[in-house]
Structure formats: C-alpha cells, structure tokens
Design an enzyme around this catalytic site. Structure first.
Site, PDB file in Angstrom:
ATOM      1  N   THR A  13      15.155 -38.274  46.933  1.00  0.00           N
ATOM      2  CA  THR A  13      16.458 -37.746  46.503  1.00  0.00           C
ATOM      3  C   THR A  13      17.614 -38.673  46.855  1.00  0.00           C
ATOM      4  O   THR A  13      18.576 -38.803  46.101  1.00  0.00           O
ATOM      5  CB  THR A  13      16.702 -36.359  47.131  1.00  0.00           C
ATOM      6  N   SER A  59       6.233 -36.256  45.903  1.00  0.00           N
ATOM      7  CA  SER A  59       5.109 -35.381  45.537  1.00  0.00           C
ATOM      8  C   SER A  59       3.901 -36.189  45.075  1.00  0.00           C
ATOM      9  O   SER A  59       2.773 -35.701  45.088  1.00  0.00           O
ATOM     10  CB  SER A  59       5.522 -34.420  44.424  1.00  0.00           C
ATOM     11  N   ASP A  90       9.727 -34.114  50.630  1.00  0.00           N
ATOM     12  CA  ASP A  90       8.598 -33.187  50.461  1.00  0.00           C
ATOM     13  C   ASP A  90       7.352 -33.606  51.221  1.00  0.00           C
ATOM     14  O   ASP A  90       6.656 -32.767  51.791  1.00  0.00           O
ATOM     15  CB  ASP A  90       8.263 -33.006  48.969  1.00  0.00           C
ATOM     16  N   GLN A 278      -1.463 -21.113  61.842  1.00  0.00           N
ATOM     17  CA  GLN A 278      -0.515 -20.962  60.737  1.00  0.00           C
ATOM     18  C   GLN A 278       0.922 -20.812  61.251  1.00  0.00           C
ATOM     19  O   GLN A 278       1.870 -20.917  60.471  1.00  0.00           O
ATOM     20  CB  GLN A 278      -0.883 -19.739  59.888  1.00  0.00           C
ATOM     21  N   CYS A 279       1.072 -20.565  62.547  1.00  0.00           N
ATOM     22  CA  CYS A 279       2.418 -20.437  63.127  1.00  0.00           C
ATOM     23  C   CYS A 279       3.073 -21.812  63.213  1.00  0.00           C
ATOM     24  O   CYS A 279       2.414 -22.813  63.470  1.00  0.00           O
ATOM     25  CB  CYS A 279       2.345 -19.838  64.531  1.00  0.00           C
TER      26      CYS A 279
END
Length: 342
Positions: A13, A59, A90, A278-279
C-alpha cells in the site's frame, strides 16, 4: 563515516496510487514514492534503493520471493549498515518470520515497514514509518555495532521482533502487535532502545544466509463440529510433512478418539504436528489440562507461545535442512531466533 542503508521496495500500500477511473489502489513507480518523501534528503546518510519489478501484492508473497529477498540482502550485506524492506501489510509477518530464519547470525538490522494509507495521501502513516525505520536501520552503539541486529517490523511508533508479530487490524494505523513479547524499540519524541530484549549475535562470525525452504506444510484450526473425514484427508495428504494445528485456549482439543487416533497415525508416519493456540496471547501448556495431555501422548509437539506465521515458516526452514522428522520436532522445541519462550 557516513551510514549506508538499502531501501528494498517489494510492493504494498505504501507505494500505491488511487486509479482516478476505477478508484482502486494500484502500484506506481518507486521513484515517485521517493519524491513523495523529500524528508529523506535531510538524512546525513546514503540511502540506495532496490525495487522488485513488478511490485508484489503481499497476498501473492511466496517462499520463492522470500528466497529472492534473502539473496538481495545477502548480495548487498557487506556494503550497507542496515536494510529497510517496504512490504504489504497482509503477509508482512510471514515474510519477516521467514527472513529471521533464513538470515542466521544477523549482525545488521532488517526492518520491515509499510503503511495502511498510500504515501501520497494526506493522512498517510507511511512517512513516519519509513523515516523512523531508516533511522533505526542505521543506528549503532558506542562500539560501532548495529543497535538492532534483528529482523523487525516497525509500525506506528513501535519496533517488534519479526517472528513474534501478527497483523492485528486491517483499519487502524496500529496494524501490528507482538502479543507474547515486548517491543524492541519505542519511538516517541525520543527513540528508546530496549537493549535487554534485543538479540545479540556473535559479532566475530559472519551472517550465514539460507535460501532453501520446504513448504510441504499446512495450517488448520480446530472448531466444534470439525469432521473426521476432512481431518483424515489432511493427515493422509501425499508429501505433507508438517501440520500447524490451531487449538483452543492453552492447547486443548476435542477428546474424540478418532481425532487422537488420526493425529497419532500422522506422527507415526513421520508428520510433525505442532500445537498452536488460537488465542492471540498466551502459551500452549499441554500438561495443564487432560485434553492437552492426550495430544502430547499422540505425539503432537508444543508450539509454546509461537505465532502461526512463525511456526509455519520455521517448519519450512527446518524441513529444508533436516530429513529426519524427529530432528525437526526437537528443533521446534528450541528457540533458534528468539521466536518462542521455552
């Protein structure tokens, strides 16, 4: 002697322009980016540039491009005091993690940065990110050594260890955080270097670059209702060498016999299965609850407080260096670049 920094533009970006016809962001020439930051001329240092052509949308980042980036740094290593890599947000944490493993005994800074708004926009965060990254990349201590000889991510006033970092927001300027490790540098009115947190290389040895990665690895998340046939399909995937399994809480999983049997079957067949929470914050503790203990019995390896980005790139790196899966398991339990707290 004047410091020298190499600015490497991969894409992202920070170097984009808004198309007046479509309204979409698209890459523009790197030289235009530099014209947007006339402040760079005020630095009392030499800033050279290297551009990926064409620029890469983050990406589309890949292990091959990580290898290309490692070559750029290795080929120019002796000529510069530090490196700043402009990269899309990303997959920046994946690239920074991969590079931390590929550049062994790093004695110079490799600082990743970018922005949430293009550098040509009035409210851009890109200018401050770029200017401070260059300053950190050139910073040396009294002995002439780099103050931050690490792969880091600089964003919104903070330098974070690259292989500890995750993108936390798609909208805020504070896009990144290292939830399980404190900041290496905080930049406000003054730049504060937290020396005790920064890795120290062997200054008497050279940096050793590595250019091989083995991406026969997959990530999957457990969830209530996960299906046996899909898990078994993953476990039996040909050529798959490793799995990053995102579990609940401190490393827990459903106590379904089929799941434990499938995992046991995978590890018995030489697959390395790494347990990651997953935390966003916290550590896998497989002895804490019965569910975690059963995973350990099935041969699953603890990922400790690793990020997903770090675990998957570490596996790619280790698999390219060790044929023996037991050796890969053992190395996953070691901190080799400050990526986990053991």
């Amino acid at each position: 002697m004047q410091s020298k920094v190499l600015l490497i533009y991969t894409g992202g970006t920070i170097g984009m322009n808004r198309n007046p016809h479509t309204g979409a962001l698209e890459p523009f020439d790197f030289e235009h980016l530099l014209l947007r930051v006339p402040e760079l001329k005020q630095f009392n240092m030499q800033i050279d540039t290297h551009q990926f052509n064409p620029p890469i949308d983050s990406s589309d980042m890949s292990p091959q491009l990580w290898t290309d980036l490692s070559h750029v740094i290795a080929d120019n290593y002796s000529q510069y005091d530090g490196f700043v890599v402009l990269h899309g947000t990303d997959t920046m944490a994946y690239t920074a993690s991969a590079l931390s493993y590929m550049l062994e005994n790093l004695t110079k800074p490799v600082i990743f940065t970018g922005s949430q708004l293009p550098i040509g926009q009035l409210r851009t965060d890109g200018k401050e990110n770029l200017i401070t990254s260059i300053e950190i990349a050139a910073a040396k201590d009294e002995e002439g050594h780099a103050r931050v000889p690490e792969v880091g991510i600089y964003f919104n006033g903070h330098l974070l260890r690259g292989n500890r970092t995750t993108k936390q927001s798609a909208d805020e300027f504070n896009a990144f955080e290292s939830f399980n490790f404190p900041h290496l540098v905080d930049a406000g009115v003054n730049i504060t270097y937290h020396e005790e947190r920064i890795l120290k290389p062997d200054w008497n040895k050279p940096m050793t670059p590595h250019f091989r990665l083995d991406n026969n690895v997959i990530i999957f998340s457990l969830f209530p209702g996960i299906r046996e046939d899909l898990i078994r399909h993953i476990i039996h995937t040909p050529n798959l060498k490793a799995i990053v399994m995102r579990t609940f809480g401190s490393g827990n999983a459903p106590q379904r016999p089929w799941l434990l049997n499938a995992l046991k079957e995978g590890t018995k067949n030489g697959k390395v299965i790494v347990n990651i929470s997953q935390c966003m914050q916290g550590c896998v503790e497989m002895d804490r609850y019965d569910t975690g203990f059963h995973l350990k019995e099935a041969g699953v390896v603890s990922g400790y407080d690793s990020t997903v980005e770090s675990a998957v790139t570490k596996l790619m790196f280790l698999q390219s260096h060790y044929k023996d899966s037991e050796m890969v398991r053992e190395m996953m339990n070691r901190s080799i670049r400050g990526e986990i707290t053991v």
